[in-house]
Design an enzyme around this catalytic site. Structure first.
Site, mmCIF file in Angstrom:
data_model
loop_
_atom_site.group_PDB
_atom_site.id
_atom_site.type_symbol
_atom_site.label_atom_id
_atom_site.label_comp_id
_atom_site.label_asym_id
_atom_site.label_seq_id
_atom_site.Cartn_x
_atom_site.Cartn_y
_atom_site.Cartn_z
ATOM 1 N N GLY A 1 -17.284 1.023 -0.801
ATOM 2 C CA GLY A 1 -18.037 2.249 -0.586
ATOM 3 C C GLY A 1 -19.443 2.218 -1.162
ATOM 4 O O GLY A 1 -20.270 3.079 -0.838
ATOM 5 N N PHE A 2 -19.754 1.234 -1.992
ATOM 6 C CA PHE A 2 -21.056 1.196 -2.659
ATOM 7 C C PHE A 2 -22.195 1.002 -1.664
ATOM 8 O O PHE A 2 -23.262 1.613 -1.800
ATOM 9 C CB PHE A 2 -21.075 0.077 -3.699
ATOM 10 C CG PHE A 2 -22.310 0.057 -4.546
ATOM 11 C CD1 PHE A 2 -22.447 0.943 -5.602
ATOM 12 C CD2 PHE A 2 -23.344 -0.830 -4.288
ATOM 13 C CE1 PHE A 2 -23.593 0.947 -6.381
ATOM 14 C CE2 PHE A 2 -24.492 -0.836 -5.063
ATOM 15 C CZ PHE A 2 -24.619 0.062 -6.118
ATOM 16 N N SER B 1 -13.139 -4.895 2.356
ATOM 17 C CA SER B 1 -14.181 -4.242 1.549
ATOM 18 C C SER B 1 -15.580 -4.671 1.989
ATOM 19 O O SER B 1 -16.425 -5.020 1.151
ATOM 20 C CB SER B 1 -13.972 -4.535 0.055
ATOM 21 O OG SER B 1 -12.742 -4.046 -0.389
ATOM 22 N N PRO B 2 -15.869 -4.653 3.287
ATOM 23 C CA PRO B 2 -17.191 -5.098 3.754
ATOM 24 C C PRO B 2 -18.310 -4.150 3.353
ATOM 25 O O PRO B 2 -19.482 -4.499 3.487
ATOM 26 C CB PRO B 2 -17.020 -5.147 5.275
ATOM 27 C CG PRO B 2 -15.990 -4.104 5.563
ATOM 28 C CD PRO B 2 -15.028 -4.204 4.413
ATOM 29 N N LEU B 3 -17.938 -2.969 2.845
ATOM 30 C CA LEU B 3 -18.941 -2.014 2.376
ATOM 31 C C LEU B 3 -18.947 -1.924 0.855
ATOM 32 O O LEU B 3 -19.407 -0.925 0.280
ATOM 33 C CB LEU B 3 -18.685 -0.637 3.004
ATOM 34 C CG LEU B 3 -18.759 -0.602 4.533
ATOM 35 C CD1 LEU B 3 -18.462 0.788 5.063
ATOM 36 C CD2 LEU B 3 -20.123 -1.079 5.021
ATOM 37 N N GLY B 4 -18.437 -2.976 0.197
ATOM 38 C CA GLY B 4 -18.480 -3.004 -1.262
ATOM 39 C C GLY B 4 -17.757 -1.844 -1.905
ATOM 40 O O GLY B 4 -18.268 -1.213 -2.829
ATOM 41 N N TYR C 1 0.842 -1.185 0.000
ATOM 42 C CA TYR C 1 0.000 0.000 0.000
ATOM 43 C C TYR C 1 0.883 1.243 0.000
ATOM 44 O O TYR C 1 1.452 1.619 1.018
ATOM 45 C CB TYR C 1 -0.918 0.026 1.222
ATOM 46 C CG TYR C 1 -1.877 -1.135 1.329
ATOM 47 C CD1 TYR C 1 -2.209 -1.914 0.217
ATOM 48 C CD2 TYR C 1 -2.456 -1.473 2.554
ATOM 49 C CE1 TYR C 1 -3.093 -2.975 0.324
ATOM 50 C CE2 TYR C 1 -3.346 -2.529 2.661
ATOM 51 C CZ TYR C 1 -3.645 -3.290 1.550
ATOM 52 O OH TYR C 1 -4.517 -4.340 1.666
ATOM 53 N N HIS D 1 -0.215 -12.009 1.174
ATOM 54 C CA HIS D 1 -1.192 -11.125 0.531
ATOM 55 C C HIS D 1 -1.962 -11.828 -0.591
ATOM 56 O O HIS D 1 -3.172 -11.640 -0.733
ATOM 57 C CB HIS D 1 -0.489 -9.877 -0.021
ATOM 58 C CG HIS D 1 -1.367 -8.683 -0.088
ATOM 59 N ND1 HIS D 1 -0.888 -7.399 0.014
ATOM 60 C CD2 HIS D 1 -2.704 -8.550 -0.238
ATOM 61 C CE1 HIS D 1 -1.892 -6.537 -0.075
ATOM 62 N NE2 HIS D 1 -3.001 -7.214 -0.237
#
Length: 318
Positions: free
Chosen positions: A205-206, A200-203, A55, A121
């Site tokens: 940001g979607f 990415s549990p919120l897709g 990152y 990773h």
């Protein structure tokens, strides 16, 4: 904040992914805001902080080091290796020599003498997983690593790795936007006593409900070329977030909190790591720990259709 066990490692029920503070997303590079956000997360009882050498590269680990200076004992610190080769090899490199080189670099940048949870990773097709995990086991014996894990690994690889040295956790994308782990990975983890850390549990940001078009994203935001956000798929996928909105209205919460509460309802061996770059969002996400959905609400969310489009482009899926 409640805590759970990931293969014997106690962590906050909701963690914090900090990648977006340094790379790939709109808002990256605002280091001082990132540090304030990490501090606020710790104040709220978040302990699991997720970073990786790639990152930035490297910049994100350096940012985390600044943020946790003087508060290292409050943090379950995880980082990842394997997508950067320190031996000149092209592509993924989880050879034993590279594992050790990568760890020494991460320890230096993070200004710590140990990593609490060290992940591969991505699986390296050129190095048997047994060799990689054997090298990690040596680092555990030396006290430089406390627990080990894999990221985006399949069930067969997880079994082979766990047979060499116990895995504490596997990190995979999992949310109402991506249900893939439910088929084989999650049952395997539960059989073996390994925790799941959804990224990415919120897709991406979607699922926050705030992203109904690409307007407002930075020009280099990777979502501008992601299949689920392009080619008409974003509009198709709004049906998912609309149902999340509906449940959120019923429980007087935000869509992001409902998306996280649904994940938490899947079991007490799951610790999502929503990413954010701001204090307000980390406060919102952390509050999902106190939201309980009814069986009917969970069932309605379970019944949502799969997201339209692949998770990544062809190279990313490979």
């Amino acid at each position: 904040m409640q805590t759970i066990s990931l293969g014997g490692l106690e962590v906050s029920r909701i963690g914090l992914g900090v990648m977006g503070m340094s790379a790939f997303y709109t808002g990256a590079g605002r280091d001082e805001e990132g540090i304030r956000t990490i501090h606020r997360a710790l104040d709220l009882g978040v302990t699991l902080i997720d970073t990786a050498e790639v990152y930035g590269p490297y910049r994100n680990e350096e940012l985390v080091a600044r943020a946790i200076d003087g508060r290292r004992d409050e943090v379950v610190l995880d980082t990842k290796f394997g997508l950067i080769s320190h031996s000149g090899r092209r592509g993924a490199d989880s050879s034993p020599a590279n594992v050790r080189r990568a760890l020494e670099g991460s320890l230096r940048r993070l200004k710590t003498d140990h990593i609490d949870l060290y992940y591969q990773h991505r699986v390296d097709p050129n190095t048997p997983i047994e060799e990689t995990v054997g090298a990690l086991a040596e680092l555990v014996a030396e006290g430089k690593v406390r627990h080990i894990g894999l990221s985006e690994a399949g069930a067969a690889t997880i079994r082979r790795a766990h047979a060499v040295h116990p895995l504490a956790a596997v990190q995979s994308e999992y949310s109402l936007w991506t249900r893939d782990p439910e088929a084989t990975v999650l049952p395997t983890l539960r059989e073996l006593g390994i925790g799941l850390v959804p990224f990415s549990p919120l897709g991406h940001g979607f699922l926050t409900g705030n992203l109904r078009s690409l307007d407002g994203l930075d020009a280099d935001d990777w979502r501008r070329t992601n299949p689920r956000f392009t080619g008409g798929n974003l509009e198709k996928n709004l049906r998912i977030v609309d149902e999340v909105h509906a449940v959120a209205a019923e429980v007087q919460a935000t869509p992001a909190q409902v998306a996280l509460a649904w994940l938490l309802a899947q079991g007490d061996d799951i610790a999502p790591i929503p990413g954010t770059t701001g204090v307000e969002r980390v406060e919102e996400n952390s509050a999902a720990d106190g939201i309980v959905l009814s069986a009917d609400q969970v069932a309605r969310l379970d019944a949502l259709p799969s997201a339209a489009g692949e998770r990544y482009d062809e190279a990313g899926m490979a």
